[in-house]
Design a protein around this motif. Structure first.
Motif, PDB file in Angstrom:
ATOM      1  N   ARG A 147      36.541  40.088  77.375  1.00  0.00           N
ATOM      2  CA  ARG A 147      37.619  39.177  77.774  1.00  0.00           C
ATOM      3  C   ARG A 147      37.375  37.783  77.237  1.00  0.00           C
ATOM      4  O   ARG A 147      38.291  37.093  76.777  1.00  0.00           O
ATOM      5  N   GLY A 148      36.111  37.344  77.295  1.00  0.00           N
ATOM      6  CA  GLY A 148      35.790  36.025  76.769  1.00  0.00           C
ATOM      7  C   GLY A 148      36.025  35.933  75.274  1.00  0.00           C
ATOM      8  O   GLY A 148      36.573  34.944  74.772  1.00  0.00           O
ATOM      9  N   VAL A 149      35.631  36.968  74.528  1.00  0.00           N
ATOM     10  CA  VAL A 149      35.807  36.962  73.074  1.00  0.00           C
ATOM     11  C   VAL A 149      37.277  36.924  72.700  1.00  0.00           C
ATOM     12  O   VAL A 149      37.683  36.184  71.785  1.00  0.00           O
ATOM     13  N   VAL A 150      38.108  37.692  73.403  1.00  0.00           N
ATOM     14  CA  VAL A 150      39.530  37.716  73.058  1.00  0.00           C
ATOM     15  C   VAL A 150      40.182  36.366  73.371  1.00  0.00           C
ATOM     16  O   VAL A 150      41.063  35.906  72.622  1.00  0.00           O
ATOM     17  N   LEU A 151      39.760  35.713  74.432  1.00  0.00           N
ATOM     18  CA  LEU A 151      40.330  34.394  74.765  1.00  0.00           C
ATOM     19  C   LEU A 151      39.848  33.330  73.783  1.00  0.00           C
ATOM     20  O   LEU A 151      40.620  32.441  73.393  1.00  0.00           O
ATOM     21  N   ILE A 152      38.594  33.421  73.367  1.00  0.00           N
ATOM     22  CA  ILE A 152      38.076  32.478  72.370  1.00  0.00           C
ATOM     23  C   ILE A 152      38.786  32.676  71.037  1.00  0.00           C
ATOM     24  O   ILE A 152      39.185  31.716  70.365  1.00  0.00           O
ATOM     25  N   THR A 153      38.960  33.917  70.652  1.00  0.00           N
ATOM     26  CA  THR A 153      39.575  34.238  69.358  1.00  0.00           C
ATOM     27  C   THR A 153      41.013  33.765  69.272  1.00  0.00           C
ATOM     28  O   THR A 153      41.465  33.273  68.221  1.00  0.00           O
ATOM     29  N   THR A 154      41.749  33.899  70.359  1.00  0.00           N
ATOM     30  CA  THR A 154      43.186  33.581  70.342  1.00  0.00           C
ATOM     31  C   THR A 154      43.508  32.220  70.951  1.00  0.00           C
ATOM     32  O   THR A 154      44.665  31.782  70.840  1.00  0.00           O
ATOM     33  N   GLY A 155      42.533  31.586  71.606  1.00  0.00           N
ATOM     34  CA  GLY A 155      42.853  30.367  72.343  1.00  0.00           C
ATOM     35  C   GLY A 155      43.777  30.646  73.505  1.00  0.00           C
ATOM     36  O   GLY A 155      44.534  29.771  73.930  1.00  0.00           O
ATOM     37  N   ALA A 156      43.709  31.877  74.008  1.00  0.00           N
ATOM     38  CA  ALA A 156      44.544  32.341  75.128  1.00  0.00           C
ATOM     39  C   ALA A 156      46.031  32.335  74.780  1.00  0.00           C
ATOM     40  O   ALA A 156      46.891  32.271  75.654  1.00  0.00           O
ATOM     41  N   VAL A 157      46.344  32.432  73.473  1.00  0.00           N
ATOM     42  CA  VAL A 157      47.733  32.448  72.996  1.00  0.00           C
ATOM     43  C   VAL A 157      48.017  33.800  72.352  1.00  0.00           C
ATOM     44  O   VAL A 157      47.186  34.339  71.608  1.00  0.00           O
ATOM     45  N   ALA A 158      49.186  34.360  72.637  1.00  0.00           N
ATOM     46  CA  ALA A 158      49.556  35.657  72.082  1.00  0.00           C
ATOM     47  C   ALA A 158      49.601  35.613  70.555  1.00  0.00           C
ATOM     48  O   ALA A 158      49.900  34.579  69.947  1.00  0.00           O
ATOM     49  N   VAL A 159      49.285  36.742  69.934  1.00  0.00           N
ATOM     50  CA  VAL A 159      49.252  36.855  68.478  1.00  0.00           C
ATOM     51  C   VAL A 159      50.471  37.647  68.015  1.00  0.00           C
ATOM     52  O   VAL A 159      50.698  38.772  68.460  1.00  0.00           O
ATOM     53  N   PHE A 160      51.252  37.046  67.119  1.00  0.00           N
ATOM     54  CA  PHE A 160      52.449  37.691  66.595  1.00  0.00           C
ATOM     55  C   PHE A 160      52.300  37.884  65.086  1.00  0.00           C
ATOM     56  O   PHE A 160      51.335  37.434  64.483  1.00  0.00           O
ATOM     57  N   GLY A 161      53.280  38.533  64.487  1.00  0.00           N
ATOM     58  CA  GLY A 161      53.306  38.665  63.029  1.00  0.00           C
ATOM     59  C   GLY A 161      53.031  40.049  62.511  1.00  0.00           C
ATOM     60  O   GLY A 161      52.969  40.257  61.295  1.00  0.00           O
ATOM     61  N   ALA A 162      52.869  41.030  63.395  1.00  0.00           N
ATOM     62  CA  ALA A 162      52.681  42.405  62.928  1.00  0.00           C
ATOM     63  C   ALA A 162      53.992  42.922  62.336  1.00  0.00           C
ATOM     64  O   ALA A 162      55.077  42.539  62.793  1.00  0.00           O
ATOM     65  N   PRO A 163      53.942  43.793  61.349  1.00  0.00           N
ATOM     66  CA  PRO A 163      55.183  44.327  60.758  1.00  0.00           C
ATOM     67  C   PRO A 163      55.964  45.166  61.764  1.00  0.00           C
ATOM     68  O   PRO A 163      55.396  45.732  62.704  1.00  0.00           O
ATOM     69  N   ASP A 164      57.265  45.247  61.543  1.00  0.00           N
ATOM     70  CA  ASP A 164      58.120  46.003  62.470  1.00  0.00           C
ATOM     71  C   ASP A 164      57.747  47.477  62.524  1.00  0.00           C
ATOM     72  O   ASP A 164      57.953  48.143  63.547  1.00  0.00           O
ATOM     73  N   SER A 165      57.175  47.996  61.439  1.00  0.00           N
ATOM     74  CA  SER A 165      56.802  49.409  61.430  1.00  0.00           C
ATOM     75  C   SER A 165      55.697  49.719  62.447  1.00  0.00           C
ATOM     76  O   SER A 165      55.525  50.880  62.841  1.00  0.00           O
ATOM     77  N   PHE A 166      54.982  48.709  62.876  1.00  0.00           N
ATOM     78  CA  PHE A 166      53.940  48.905  63.886  1.00  0.00           C
ATOM     79  C   PHE A 166      54.534  49.333  65.225  1.00  0.00           C
ATOM     80  O   PHE A 166      53.876  49.972  66.044  1.00  0.00           O
ATOM     81  N   ARG A 167      55.808  49.009  65.437  1.00  0.00           N
ATOM     82  CA  ARG A 167      56.461  49.342  66.700  1.00  0.00           C
ATOM     83  C   ARG A 167      56.544  50.852  66.938  1.00  0.00           C
ATOM     84  O   ARG A 167      56.690  51.286  68.087  1.00  0.00           O
ATOM     85  N   VAL A 168      56.464  51.638  65.888  1.00  0.00           N
ATOM     86  CA  VAL A 168      56.607  53.095  66.021  1.00  0.00           C
ATOM     87  C   VAL A 168      55.576  53.658  66.990  1.00  0.00           C
ATOM     88  O   VAL A 168      55.866  54.570  67.773  1.00  0.00           O
ATOM     89  N   LEU A 169      54.365  53.119  66.966  1.00  0.00           N
ATOM     90  CA  LEU A 169      53.291  53.652  67.799  1.00  0.00           C
ATOM     91  C   LEU A 169      53.640  53.616  69.279  1.00  0.00           C
ATOM     92  O   LEU A 169      53.348  54.564  70.023  1.00  0.00           O
ATOM     93  N   GLY A 170      54.257  52.529  69.728  1.00  0.00           N
ATOM     94  CA  GLY A 170      54.543  52.380  71.149  1.00  0.00           C
ATOM     95  C   GLY A 170      56.002  52.530  71.523  1.00  0.00           C
ATOM     96  O   GLY A 170      56.326  52.681  72.710  1.00  0.00           O
TER      97      GLY A 170
END
Length: 335
Positions: A147-170
């Motif tokens: 949890r600490g690593v993910v918050l440090i990596t992102t600054g507690a801000v959501a990450v966007f920019g994945a291609p639309d084709s990634f949506r197929v998985l979910g």
């Protein structure tokens, strides 16, 4: 020293022990409860049976069910994995970052997320099997570290920019069936094969039932313990990627408290927190039961706090039942 084959034989001989029978009873009870709650919600919550809600329910369940498969393997060995929620968040964020900032295609991004989860599982496994930390402490530490690593990596801000084709998985569908539901089937079959057709699965039961006998029989205890934690981390990573795909972003706060639902699903499905017992089918039933309870509670306007109380009570009841059955059968065997 006896061969590992003796440990395998001992594991098979215990498949129909009274304790295993009580596990089957637990699975039947969970399945019955799932059917009853589903039917009741169909009448009291008008929007429960709508196509949109059922699709959403399947997608929600997929994350917990996939993660529950990995946790089932760990719990059967007598361990616990409290880190799956944080590992899922870290995997989802890293997978999206690989796609958004490094230009990887969705398949490689997903594989990157799975690799992150497997690495976290490897650390957990080594801490338990080599360093000798109790599973509770090792995975609690990983919960905090991931949890600490993910918050440090992102600054507690959501990450966007994945291609639309990634949506197929979910969000994708294959005919009338949501892709996340197909993933449940695939992962469940893989978990079932591991438990019933591989040495790792047979040894997992032996390690949970009688670890000392496993050591005396020549089982490579450290290697097999590490392997189940690696699988748990990898499946947590897949759950994180499915969740990220549903909203096409990496959310650093995803998975907070998710380990409660996943462990609840496994225990409700008949697995024993004392090790030696559990099935993939039971964990799937438990995952769907937890998901239906939470979904139905939302439909009825019941808040998250009350949902958590209910899930906690169910865990208490499931563990009490397991202890009661074990004590009962032990008394019968010695009596």
């Amino acid at each position: 020293m006896s061969s590992g084959t003796e440990a395998e034989t001992g594991g098979r001989q215990r498949l129909w022990s009274p304790v295993r029978v009580s596990g089957a009873v637990s699975r039947l009870a969970a399945a019955g409860a799932l059917i009853v709650i589903f039917v009741v919600l169909s009448f009291v919550a008008p929007s429960f049976l709508t196509a949109d809600n059922l699709f959403n329910l399947g997608s929600q369940t997929s994350v917990k069910a996939v993660m529950a498969v990995g946790v089932t393997l760990v719990i059967i060995t007598g361990g616990i994995d409290l880190s799956v929620g944080s590992v899922a968040a870290l995997s989802g964020v890293v997978g999206v970052l690989l796609m958004a900032e490094h230009g990887l295609n969705p398949l490689l991004g997903v594989l990157g997320g799975l690799a992150v989860g497997a690495t976290a599982g490897l650390v957990n496994g080594l801490l338990v099997s080599r360093v000798g930390l109790p599973p509770f402490i090792a995975t609690l530490g990983m919960l905090s570290v991931a949890r600490g690593v993910v918050l440090i990596t992102t600054g507690a801000v959501a990450v966007f920019g994945a291609p639309d084709s990634f949506r197929v998985l979910g969000q994708g569908v294959l005919g009338p069936v949501p892709v996340p539901v197909l993933l449940i089937v695939f992962v469940a079959l893989a978990g079932h094969v591991i438990l019933t057709r591989t040495r790792l699965g047979r040894y997992a039961y032996v390690l949970g039932s009688n670890p000392e006998a496993a050591r005396l029989s020549g089982v490579a205890v450290s290697r097999h313990i590490t392997a189940v934690y690696v699988l748990s981390g990898m499946f947590a990573g897949l759950g994180g990627m499915i969740a990220a795909s549903r909203i096409n972003s990496g959310q650093p706060n995803f998975g907070e408290g998710l380990e409660l639902d996943v462990i609840a699903a496994v225990v409700i499905g008949g697995a024993s927190l004392f090790g030696g017992r559990g099935t993939i089918l039971g964990s799937l039933i438990g995952a769907f039961l937890v998901a239906v309870i939470r979904n139905g509670a939302v439909q009825l306007g019941i808040g998250t706090f009350y949902q958590n109380v209910l899930i906690g009570l169910i865990i208490w009841l499931a563990v009490w039942w397991d202890r009661y059955q074990r004590r009962k059968f032990n008394n019968e065997e010695t009596g």
